[in-house]
Write a protein that holds these residues in place. Structure first.
Motif, PDB file in Angstrom:
ATOM      1  N   VAL A  41       0.999  -1.449  -0.059  1.00 46.90           N
ATOM      2  CA  VAL A  41      -0.267   0.109   0.341  1.00 46.90           C
ATOM      3  C   VAL A  41       0.999   1.683   0.178  1.00 46.90           C
ATOM      4  CG1 VAL A  41      -1.646   1.297   1.259  1.00 46.90           C
ATOM      5  CG2 VAL A  41      -1.936  -1.005   1.127  1.00 46.90           C
ATOM      6  N   SER A  42       0.511   2.124  -1.408  1.00 46.74           N
ATOM      7  CA  SER A  42       1.305   3.064  -1.181  1.00 46.74           C
ATOM      8  C   SER A  42       0.647   4.224  -1.325  1.00 46.74           C
ATOM      9  CB  SER A  42       2.485   3.277  -2.077  1.00 46.74           C
ATOM     10  OG  SER A  42       3.162   4.246  -2.581  1.00 46.74           O
ATOM     11  N   ASN A  43       1.420   5.952  -0.779  1.00 43.50           N
ATOM     12  CA  ASN A  43       0.920   6.825  -1.634  1.00 43.50           C
ATOM     13  C   ASN A  43       0.864   7.581  -2.514  1.00 43.50           C
ATOM     14  OD1 ASN A  43       3.789   7.687  -0.400  1.00 43.50           O
ATOM     15  ND2 ASN A  43       3.218   9.230  -1.319  1.00 43.50           N
ATOM     16  N   HIS A  44       0.421   8.151  -3.291  1.00 42.69           N
ATOM     17  CA  HIS A  44       0.196   8.525  -4.558  1.00 42.69           C
ATOM     18  C   HIS A  44       0.212  10.018  -5.072  1.00 42.69           C
ATOM     19  CE1 HIS A  44      -0.859   7.021  -8.812  1.00 42.69           C
ATOM     20  NE2 HIS A  44      -1.787   6.868  -8.477  1.00 42.69           N
ATOM     21  N   ILE A  45       1.548  10.377  -5.408  1.00 37.95           N
ATOM     22  CA  ILE A  45       1.915  11.590  -5.973  1.00 37.95           C
ATOM     23  C   ILE A  45       2.192  11.857  -6.993  1.00 37.95           C
ATOM     24  CG2 ILE A  45       2.235  13.031  -3.060  1.00 37.95           C
ATOM     25  CD1 ILE A  45       5.533  12.040  -4.156  1.00 37.95           C
ATOM     26  N   GLU A 117      -6.016   5.957  -2.092  1.00 38.59           N
ATOM     27  CA  GLU A 117      -6.007   7.305  -2.420  1.00 38.59           C
ATOM     28  C   GLU A 117      -6.869   7.257  -3.818  1.00 38.59           C
ATOM     29  OE1 GLU A 117      -2.623  10.137  -0.779  1.00 38.59           O
ATOM     30  OE2 GLU A 117      -2.255   8.340  -1.411  1.00 38.59           O
ATOM     31  N   ALA A 118      -7.258   6.060  -4.750  1.00 33.92           N
ATOM     32  CA  ALA A 118      -7.465   6.240  -5.793  1.00 33.92           C
ATOM     33  C   ALA A 118      -7.130   6.625  -6.727  1.00 33.92           C
ATOM     34  CB  ALA A 118      -8.390   5.725  -5.376  1.00 33.92           C
ATOM     35  N   THR A 119      -6.261   8.301  -6.596  1.00 34.47           N
ATOM     36  CA  THR A 119      -6.280   9.153  -7.778  1.00 34.47           C
ATOM     37  C   THR A 119      -5.092   9.818  -6.486  1.00 34.47           C
ATOM     38  OG1 THR A 119      -7.861  10.944  -6.573  1.00 34.47           O
ATOM     39  CG2 THR A 119      -8.794   9.217  -8.410  1.00 34.47           C
ATOM     40  N   ILE A 120      -3.944  10.732  -7.934  1.00 34.43           N
ATOM     41  CA  ILE A 120      -3.321  10.756  -6.792  1.00 34.43           C
ATOM     42  C   ILE A 120      -3.529  12.445  -7.040  1.00 34.43           C
ATOM     43  CG2 ILE A 120      -1.245  12.758  -8.558  1.00 34.43           C
ATOM     44  CD1 ILE A 120      -0.741  11.495 -10.920  1.00 34.43           C
ATOM     45  N   SER A 121      -3.246  12.928  -5.328  1.00 33.44           N
ATOM     46  CA  SER A 121      -3.269  14.048  -4.510  1.00 33.44           C
ATOM     47  C   SER A 121      -2.199  15.209  -5.140  1.00 33.44           C
ATOM     48  CB  SER A 121      -2.460  13.091  -3.155  1.00 33.44           C
ATOM     49  OG  SER A 121      -2.318  14.835  -1.949  1.00 33.44           O
ATOM     50  N   GLN A 122      -3.227  15.800  -5.364  1.00 31.37           N
ATOM     51  CA  GLN A 122      -2.439  17.034  -6.132  1.00 31.37           C
ATOM     52  C   GLN A 122      -1.390  17.846  -5.009  1.00 31.37           C
ATOM     53  OE1 GLN A 122      -5.951  17.882  -8.798  1.00 31.37           O
ATOM     54  NE2 GLN A 122      -4.186  18.920  -9.470  1.00 31.37           N
ATOM     55  N   LYS A 127      -4.956  11.717   1.075  1.00 28.59           N
ATOM     56  CA  LYS A 127      -5.970  11.390   1.174  1.00 28.59           C
ATOM     57  C   LYS A 127      -6.605  10.876   1.853  1.00 28.59           C
ATOM     58  CE  LYS A 127      -7.105  12.728  -3.082  1.00 28.59           C
ATOM     59  NZ  LYS A 127      -7.878  12.314  -4.708  1.00 28.59           N
ATOM     60  N   LYS A 128      -7.617  10.315   1.934  1.00 25.14           N
ATOM     61  CA  LYS A 128      -8.806   9.446   2.958  1.00 25.14           C
ATOM     62  C   LYS A 128      -8.596   8.123   2.032  1.00 25.14           C
ATOM     63  CE  LYS A 128     -13.278   8.289   4.423  1.00 25.14           C
ATOM     64  NZ  LYS A 128     -14.954   8.655   4.197  1.00 25.14           N
ATOM     65  N   PHE A 129      -8.266   6.999   2.881  1.00 22.03           N
ATOM     66  CA  PHE A 129      -8.446   5.631   2.061  1.00 22.03           C
ATOM     67  C   PHE A 129      -9.298   4.928   2.027  1.00 22.03           C
ATOM     68  CE2 PHE A 129      -3.314   4.443   3.385  1.00 22.03           C
ATOM     69  CZ  PHE A 129      -2.628   5.884   2.240  1.00 22.03           C
ATOM     70  N   LYS A 130      -9.452   4.335   0.882  1.00 20.53           N
ATOM     71  CA  LYS A 130     -10.559   3.617   0.861  1.00 20.53           C
ATOM     72  C   LYS A 130      -9.920   1.553   1.576  1.00 20.53           C
ATOM     73  CE  LYS A 130     -11.690   5.491  -3.508  1.00 20.53           C
ATOM     74  NZ  LYS A 130     -13.612   6.639  -3.161  1.00 20.53           N
ATOM     75  N   SER A 131     -11.380   1.304   1.743  1.00 21.29           N
ATOM     76  CA  SER A 131     -11.237   0.330   1.948  1.00 21.29           C
ATOM     77  C   SER A 131     -10.319  -1.113   1.730  1.00 21.29           C
ATOM     78  CB  SER A 131     -11.909   0.031   3.083  1.00 21.29           C
ATOM     79  OG  SER A 131     -13.191  -0.181   2.810  1.00 21.29           O
ATOM     80  N   GLY A 132     -10.721  -0.694   0.485  1.00 16.22           N
ATOM     81  CA  GLY A 132     -10.032  -2.405  -0.324  1.00 16.22           C
ATOM     82  C   GLY A 132      -9.225  -3.059  -0.069  1.00 16.22           C
ATOM     83  N   ALA A 133      -8.052  -2.182   0.752  1.00 17.23           N
ATOM     84  CA  ALA A 133      -7.108  -2.820   0.289  1.00 17.23           C
ATOM     85  C   ALA A 133      -6.900  -4.058   1.840  1.00 17.23           C
ATOM     86  CB  ALA A 133      -5.565  -1.648   0.838  1.00 17.23           C
TER      87      ALA A 133
END
Length: 239
Positions: A41-45, A117-122, A127-133
């Motif tokens: 699980v990683s952040n997305h930038i 986060e599903a999308t890149i955080s600009q 961002k808020k994490f979705k619970s799927g992972a």
């Protein structure tokens, strides 16, 4: 089954990294399990985050199967490569199939990569994490592997043109200790715990990052709370 595509793609990426003279600082790669399933699980930038997050698993000689939006698999160039590397397409209107695909991969001993986060955080903040992972890890009975990336946004991110002319860009990667899911814990609580750990790793990566903006016009890649000019996170971004 032999991996005919993934290793050559990694070799091309490594050649590109060398040409750009990227300066890697990777810590915690010993936490990547040498065998068995795990949810990375990683952040997305940035758009290349899947490359760098997967790079963190290479010391353990592991390949990561990333979950990515279905449109990437429909592209005439990236589609065949993504399928050949056994990444997992996600149709956001019908996510059950992707979830089942990921569960099977985890139970088969694969590492599945997720950007919750599903999308890149600009804003370059979490961002808020979705619970799927969290739900995948609980159902498959595998650990969650938290990862934080920093510096990748300087190469190519949402809202800015890619810039591969940059050289000597530091890329900082931090891998945390695996989180063993408690089957009795709610997915929401586990997700909050996971997000907190990724935040700790991100803070550590930012503290360790050796580069500073060259001036006000170059501070776009720093979040506001670190003195940069990236957009402030939405008020709804808190977990």
């Amino acid at each position: 089954m032999a991996e005919l595509v993934y290793p050559p793609v990694i070799a091309v990426a490594r050649t590109m990294f060398k040409a750009l003279d990227l300066r890697f600082d990777i810590a915690g790669s010993e936490h990547v399990p040498r065998r068995g399933g795990a949810v990375l699980v990683s952040n997305h930038i940035g758009y290349l985050d899947f490359v760098f997050a997967g790079f963190a698993a290479r010391p353990a000689k592991r390949l990561v199967r990333f979950m990515a939006k279905e449109s990437v698999f429909k592209h005439r160039v990236s589609g065949p490569l993504m399928r050949a590397m056994k990444h997992i397409p996600v149709d956001r209107a019908q996510g059950e199939a992707a979830f089942g695909h990921a569960l099977k991969a985890l139970r088969d001993g694969e590492i599945v990569g997720v950007f919750p986060e599903a999308t890149i955080s600009q804003s370059f903040t979490l961002k808020k994490f979705k619970s799927g992972a969290a739900r995948m890890a609980q159902q498959a009975g595998v650990p969650l592997l938290p990862v934080a990336l920093w510096g990748t946004q300087r190469l190519w991110t949402k809202g800015r043109k890619r810039d591969f002319s940059r050289s000597h860009v530091p890329i900082t990667i931090r891998v945390g200790e695996p989180i063993t899911p408690d089957p009795e814990e709610s997915a929401v609580t586990l997700t909050e715990r996971l997000r907190g750990r990724v935040q700790e790793l991100l803070d550590a990566a930012q503290r360790a990052y050796p580069a500073k903006p060259k001036g006000p016009e170059d501070s776009w890649w720093l979040p506001a709370h670190l003195g940069g000019t990236a957009p402030a996170p939405p008020a709804t971004q808190a977990p």
